[in-house]
Design a protein around this motif. Structure first.
Motif, mmCIF file in Angstrom:
data_model
loop_
_atom_site.group_PDB
_atom_site.id
_atom_site.type_symbol
_atom_site.label_atom_id
_atom_site.label_comp_id
_atom_site.label_asym_id
_atom_site.label_seq_id
_atom_site.Cartn_x
_atom_site.Cartn_y
_atom_site.Cartn_z
ATOM 1 N N ILE A 1 0.835 -1.204 0.000
ATOM 2 C CA ILE A 1 0.000 0.000 0.000
ATOM 3 C C ILE A 1 0.867 1.251 0.000
ATOM 4 O O ILE A 1 0.591 2.225 -0.701
ATOM 5 C CB ILE A 1 -0.946 0.014 1.221
ATOM 6 N N ASN A 2 1.940 1.238 0.797
ATOM 7 C CA ASN A 2 2.868 2.365 0.813
ATOM 8 C C ASN A 2 3.430 2.626 -0.583
ATOM 9 O O ASN A 2 3.516 3.768 -1.038
ATOM 10 C CB ASN A 2 4.014 2.101 1.786
ATOM 11 N N ALA A 3 3.811 1.552 -1.273
ATOM 12 C CA ALA A 3 4.383 1.690 -2.612
ATOM 13 C C ALA A 3 3.361 2.235 -3.604
ATOM 14 O O ALA A 3 3.698 3.019 -4.491
ATOM 15 C CB ALA A 3 4.905 0.338 -3.084
ATOM 16 N N ILE A 4 2.104 1.828 -3.443
ATOM 17 C CA ILE A 4 1.044 2.312 -4.332
ATOM 18 C C ILE A 4 0.781 3.787 -4.103
ATOM 19 O O ILE A 4 0.612 4.565 -5.047
ATOM 20 C CB ILE A 4 -0.248 1.499 -4.102
ATOM 21 N N LYS A 5 0.758 4.184 -2.849
ATOM 22 C CA LYS A 5 0.404 5.560 -2.496
ATOM 23 C C LYS A 5 1.518 6.568 -2.769
ATOM 24 O O LYS A 5 1.246 7.735 -3.025
ATOM 25 C CB LYS A 5 0.032 5.624 -1.009
ATOM 26 N N ASP A 6 2.762 6.117 -2.689
ATOM 27 C CA ASP A 6 3.896 7.032 -2.832
ATOM 28 C C ASP A 6 4.458 6.954 -4.245
ATOM 29 O O ASP A 6 5.073 5.967 -4.624
ATOM 30 C CB ASP A 6 4.975 6.685 -1.809
ATOM 31 N N ASP A 7 4.251 8.003 -5.024
ATOM 32 C CA ASP A 7 4.721 8.018 -6.406
ATOM 33 C C ASP A 7 6.245 7.980 -6.517
ATOM 34 O O ASP A 7 6.778 7.651 -7.566
ATOM 35 C CB ASP A 7 4.200 9.267 -7.129
ATOM 36 N N ASP A 8 6.941 8.339 -5.451
ATOM 37 C CA ASP A 8 8.398 8.378 -5.487
ATOM 38 C C ASP A 8 9.047 7.133 -4.892
ATOM 39 O O ASP A 8 10.263 7.085 -4.711
ATOM 40 C CB ASP A 8 8.910 9.612 -4.733
ATOM 41 N N CYS A 9 8.236 6.137 -4.566
ATOM 42 C CA CYS A 9 8.757 4.917 -3.932
ATOM 43 C C CYS A 9 9.200 3.921 -4.995
ATOM 44 O O CYS A 9 8.433 3.562 -5.891
ATOM 45 C CB CYS A 9 7.655 4.313 -3.056
ATOM 46 N N PHE A 10 10.452 3.474 -4.913
ATOM 47 C CA PHE A 10 10.925 2.467 -5.855
ATOM 48 C C PHE A 10 12.162 1.773 -5.295
ATOM 49 O O PHE A 10 12.767 2.238 -4.330
ATOM 50 C CB PHE A 10 11.250 3.093 -7.223
ATOM 51 N N GLY A 11 12.540 0.651 -5.895
ATOM 52 C CA GLY A 11 13.730 -0.077 -5.479
ATOM 53 C C GLY A 11 13.420 -1.374 -4.769
ATOM 54 O O GLY A 11 12.271 -1.800 -4.672
ATOM 55 N N ILE A 12 14.457 -1.993 -4.229
ATOM 56 C CA ILE A 12 14.321 -3.262 -3.521
ATOM 57 C C ILE A 12 14.249 -3.000 -2.027
ATOM 58 O O ILE A 12 15.068 -2.280 -1.472
ATOM 59 C CB ILE A 12 15.501 -4.202 -3.838
ATOM 60 N N PHE A 13 13.264 -3.587 -1.373
ATOM 61 C CA PHE A 13 13.048 -3.406 0.055
ATOM 62 C C PHE A 13 13.412 -4.687 0.806
ATOM 63 O O PHE A 13 12.875 -5.757 0.538
ATOM 64 C CB PHE A 13 11.587 -3.038 0.341
ATOM 65 N N THR A 14 14.311 -4.565 1.754
ATOM 66 C CA THR A 14 14.721 -5.687 2.594
ATOM 67 C C THR A 14 13.676 -5.915 3.686
ATOM 68 O O THR A 14 12.687 -5.182 3.785
ATOM 69 C CB THR A 14 16.075 -5.389 3.245
ATOM 70 N N ILE A 15 13.921 -6.900 4.527
ATOM 71 C CA ILE A 15 12.981 -7.227 5.604
ATOM 72 C C ILE A 15 12.714 -6.013 6.481
ATOM 73 O O ILE A 15 11.562 -5.664 6.750
ATOM 74 C CB ILE A 15 13.527 -8.389 6.452
ATOM 75 N N GLU A 16 13.764 -5.361 6.940
ATOM 76 C CA GLU A 16 13.595 -4.221 7.824
ATOM 77 C C GLU A 16 12.891 -3.061 7.117
ATOM 78 O O GLU A 16 12.075 -2.351 7.714
ATOM 79 C CB GLU A 16 14.954 -3.753 8.363
ATOM 80 N N GLN A 17 13.187 -2.867 5.856
ATOM 81 C CA GLN A 17 12.561 -1.783 5.105
ATOM 82 C C GLN A 17 11.087 -2.064 4.831
ATOM 83 O O GLN A 17 10.272 -1.142 4.767
ATOM 84 C CB GLN A 17 13.341 -1.554 3.811
ATOM 85 N N ILE A 18 10.741 -3.324 4.676
ATOM 86 C CA ILE A 18 9.333 -3.703 4.536
ATOM 87 C C ILE A 18 8.564 -3.333 5.809
ATOM 88 O O ILE A 18 7.488 -2.737 5.751
ATOM 89 C CB ILE A 18 9.199 -5.213 4.258
ATOM 90 N N LYS A 19 9.150 -3.662 6.952
ATOM 91 C CA LYS A 19 8.496 -3.361 8.234
ATOM 92 C C LYS A 19 8.375 -1.852 8.441
ATOM 93 O O LYS A 19 7.358 -1.350 8.952
ATOM 94 C CB LYS A 19 9.285 -4.000 9.380
ATOM 95 N N GLU A 20 9.404 -1.125 8.048
ATOM 96 C CA GLU A 20 9.369 0.330 8.198
ATOM 97 C C GLU A 20 8.306 0.946 7.284
ATOM 98 O O GLU A 20 7.568 1.856 7.694
ATOM 99 C CB GLU A 20 10.750 0.911 7.859
ATOM 100 N N ALA A 21 8.225 0.448 6.056
ATOM 101 C CA ALA A 21 7.214 0.952 5.122
ATOM 102 C C ALA A 21 5.806 0.667 5.639
ATOM 103 O O ALA A 21 4.910 1.520 5.576
ATOM 104 C CB ALA A 21 7.409 0.323 3.745
#
Length: 309
Positions: free
Chosen positions: A283-303
């Motif tokens: 949902i974060n990736a859908i809502k944020d037009d500037d979101c891109f790249g590879i997300f690790t475990i910790e980054q998934i939790k943060e998002a």
């Protein structure tokens, strides 16, 4: 594991064996390199103000003879490939809760379980190799793929790799702004295991996403995903395993950190991820037009945390 991709810039940066058949299928949902990301933003609500001479529900403007019509508008329309599956259904449910229009394409079509959100999803039965993209992708703002599976080496390369490549290219051809792939943690397995059809297929899919959507493609790389998974009508409470293990690993993080350098250690030490966290990171990736790249475990939790609040 070495990657063919080099880091690229973004508006904001985030901290970016046994045979496969002997490893539990629940352990892997996907792999590649570290990437740099854009900011994680909280979901936005958008309202559209229309000047009109008529509406069923209106708000009068005392300073004008015209009428202001204020309406809530769904600003996103997504297609979830594999939306009736464990991860896919969680994504559909989370998207509906945030006012996103959702279409699911899967071989099984509409799931057998019920819920108020189920009726708000457009369920379509089909195979990505024979999909009618004209029917699916018109007006869509993002495509989310949860495709992945196990089997023979050839079957795994087809479902994990080829099938995802087909979807990525269809999305690219139809000018879809964003593509989100549910991949897998980059396990520190011996190189010969990473050459299996499962990992080769996943790497190929990630490569396609990042090359075709270099500034809007998102790859989520969770490890073991836990939650209440339904298989043939039977609920399997994976959260009874995953949640305690996640808490234990976090509580002992400073003690076990030196073990991370051991080959294949993260088969045990990579923290499990809640299926809800994966869904909200989408949902974060859908809502944020500037979101891109590879997300690790910790980054998934943060998002996910940024969307939950």
């Amino acid at each position: 594991m070495a990657s063919s991709f080099s880091n690229i810039g973004a508006i904001c940066k985030l901290p970016s064996a046994p045979s496969i058949s002997s490893i539990s299928r629940a352990l892997f949902p996907t792999t590649l390199c570290s990437y740099r990301h854009s900011r994680i933003s909280r979901p936005r609500s958008r309202r559209l103000c229309i000047r009109s001479s008529y509406a069923g529900a209106v708000r009068e403007n005392p300073n004008s003879d015209a009428i202001d019509v204020v309406a809530d508008v769904k600003t996103e329309r997504i297609v979830v490939i594999g939306g009736s599956g464990f991860v896919g259904s969680a994504i559909c449910k989370a998207a509906v809760s945030r006012g996103i229009e959702v279409i699911s394409l899967s071989r099984s079509g509409r799931p057998s379980y019920s819920g108020s959100w189920v009726d708000q999803v457009t369920w379509m039965t089909g195979d990505v190799f024979y999909a009618n993209w004209d029917e699916l992708l018109v007006g869509v703002t993002a495509v989310v793929s949860t495709l992945g599976g196990f089997g023979s080496d050839e079957q795994m390369q087809k479902i994990n790799g080829e099938a995802n490549v087909v979807v990525v290219n269809a999305a690219k051809d139809y000018g879809i702004p964003k593509f989100i792939l549910i991949s897998v943690h980059d396990y520190n397995l011996p190189s010969f295991l990473l050459q299996s059809g499962y990992f080769k297929g996943k790497r190929r899919a990630e490569s396609e996403v990042l090359s075709k959507f270099p500034s809007s493609g998102v790859v989520l790389r969770p490890a073991f995903i836990y939650g209440k998974r339904k298989v043939n009508g039977v609920e399997i409470p994976l959260d009874l395993i995953g949640e305690p293990v996640e808490k234990l690993l976090r509580a002992t993080e400073s003690f076990i950190k030196p073990l991370n350098s051991l080959p294949a250690s993260d088969l045990v030490l990579a923290p499990p991820v809640s299926v809800d966290d994966v869904a909200y990171a989408v949902i974060n990736a859908i809502k944020d037009d500037d979101c891109f790249g590879i997300f690790t475990i910790e980054q998934i939790k943060e998002a996910a945390a940024g969307v939950k609040v």
